[in-house]
Design an enzyme around this catalytic site. Structure first.
Site, PDB file in Angstrom:
ATOM      1  N   HIS A  42       0.864  -1.188   0.000  1.00 13.15           N
ATOM      2  CA  HIS A  42       0.000   0.000   0.000  1.00 13.15           C
ATOM      3  C   HIS A  42       0.897   1.233   0.000  1.00 13.15           C
ATOM      4  CE1 HIS A  42      -3.321  -2.669   1.831  1.00 13.15           C
ATOM      5  NE2 HIS A  42      -3.433  -2.587   0.524  1.00 13.15           N
ATOM      6  N   GLU A  46       1.457   3.969   2.791  1.00  8.59           N
ATOM      7  CA  GLU A  46       1.842   3.590   4.149  1.00  8.59           C
ATOM      8  C   GLU A  46       3.361   3.693   4.337  1.00  8.59           C
ATOM      9  OE1 GLU A  46      -2.101   0.761   4.480  1.00  8.59           O
ATOM     10  OE2 GLU A  46      -0.148  -0.192   4.610  1.00  8.59           O
ATOM     11  N   HIS A  63       2.794  -3.009   7.048  1.00  9.95           N
ATOM     12  CA  HIS A  63       1.794  -1.988   6.710  1.00  9.95           C
ATOM     13  C   HIS A  63       1.795  -0.888   7.760  1.00  9.95           C
ATOM     14  CE1 HIS A  63      -0.725  -4.270   3.662  1.00  9.95           C
ATOM     15  NE2 HIS A  63       0.120  -5.196   4.095  1.00  9.95           N
ATOM     16  N   GLU A  84       1.661  -4.297  11.504  1.00 10.96           N
ATOM     17  CA  GLU A  84       1.076  -2.963  11.366  1.00 10.96           C
ATOM     18  C   GLU A  84       1.765  -2.017  12.327  1.00 10.96           C
ATOM     19  OE1 GLU A  84      -1.446  -1.863   9.502  1.00 10.96           O
ATOM     20  OE2 GLU A  84      -2.440  -3.669   8.756  1.00 10.96           O
TER      21      GLU A  84
HETATM   22 ZN    ZN Z   1      -1.907  -1.575   4.300  1.00  7.35          ZN
END
Ligand code: ZN
Length: 289
Positions: A31, A34, A129, A202
């Site tokens: 992504h 990010e 992420h 994350e």
């Molecule tokens: Zn992501």
């Protein structure tokens, strides 16, 4: 609980022959918006190529394959989530097209090839992420019927929690939402054998809270990179626990490491950030990461 995890891990985990090299596969920035994921990845790489004694031992025993940017065209264009062609690549792991999702297709082929290579044992896949509403670093893992496998999967995040004061075990969760079926973690979790672990790592876009503190601390590029370094060093703890690596480092190195990075050290996680209630709220708001 922690004792049980340790015993299961030590006794049952390694059925593969000694000569197999362990392999850790890390990807980031699927992504493109990010960007904290890139700083974490940078921290991992800086640590692994450094002269730190822990890094030297890890290089002797474990192969690390790192793809720091899975979506370079999206990053170049300044997209938040999609590739040049408008695809969320993290929903296409099941059947990536060499034409429409070339980076994903190539990386998937490499991972599949390595998972079939008898000389290596692909044990970890971690996709990095950043999260727009949660605090701290935390992980998502998969759900399994086998309770023993569930416990083994919790070992790495628990160890990371001991090493990184900004990593929260209580924010860490395991799921099988239909909407996540095309993600790297979910797809590879089904593809790799039951001694492999697939996680999404994350990290908050903005802040973390450590155990006992009352105010969130804003993340900086440096603290993101520090989390990356702590992720890398946690592999030593993991492989020591599993008897792959015998610890013959000087005692002062071992103890200073543990002391300087223990955030409470009670094995219950230092997750003082958001919790299950926040995740529910997030679900109702349709937050993605
Ligand atoms: Zn992501």
């Amino acid at each position: 609980m922690w004792r049980i995890v340790q015993r299961v891990t030590l006794a049952d985990h390694h059925q593969s022959p000694e000569k197999e090299k362990k392999l850790v596969f890390l990807t980031a920035r699927v992504h493109p918006g990010e960007s904290p994921a890139s700083f974490i990845c940078q921290g991992v790489i800086d640590f692994l190529v450094s002269q730190h004694p822990v890094a030297q031992i890890l290089r002797d025993h474990v192969i690390f394959k790192i793809v720091p940017m899975l979506n370079p065209d999206g990053v170049y264009l300044g997209n938040y989530r999609c590739s040049l062609m408008g695809f969320d690549l993290n929903r296409h792991w099941q059947d990536p097209s060499p034409w429409a999702h070339p980076t994903l297709h190539a990386v998937k082929q490499l991972i599949v090839q390595m998972s079939q290579d008898p000389r290596v044992s692909l044990e970890f896949y971690i996709d990095v992420h950043a999260h727009s509403t949660m605090l701290n670093g935390f992980m998502y893992g998969n759900v399994f019927e086998d309770e023993e496998r569930v416990q083994r999967q919790a070992v790495f995040p628990r160890l990371l929690c001991q090493n990184a004061p900004d990593f929260s075990f209580s924010n860490t969760s395991f799921n099988r939402d239909v909407v996540k079926a095309g993600t790297g973690r979910r797809f590879l979790g089904g593809l790799l054998d039951d001694t492999s672990y697939c996680y999404t790592l994350e990290v908050s876009f903005y802040s973390y809270m450590t155990a006992g503190s009352t105010a969130p601390v804003p993340y900086t590029e440096e603290t993101y990179m520090k989390l990356g370094r702590n992720v890398a060093r946690t592999f030593l703890d993991y492989y020591k626990l599993n008897n792959l690596i015998k610890d013959n480092r000087p005692t002062h190195i071992q103890s200073s490491e543990v002391k300087s990075h223990t955030g409470g050290g009670n094995g219950k996680g230092n997750g003082v950030g958001r919790d299950a209630a926040d995740r529910e709220r997030e679900k109702s708001q349709g937050v993605r990461h």
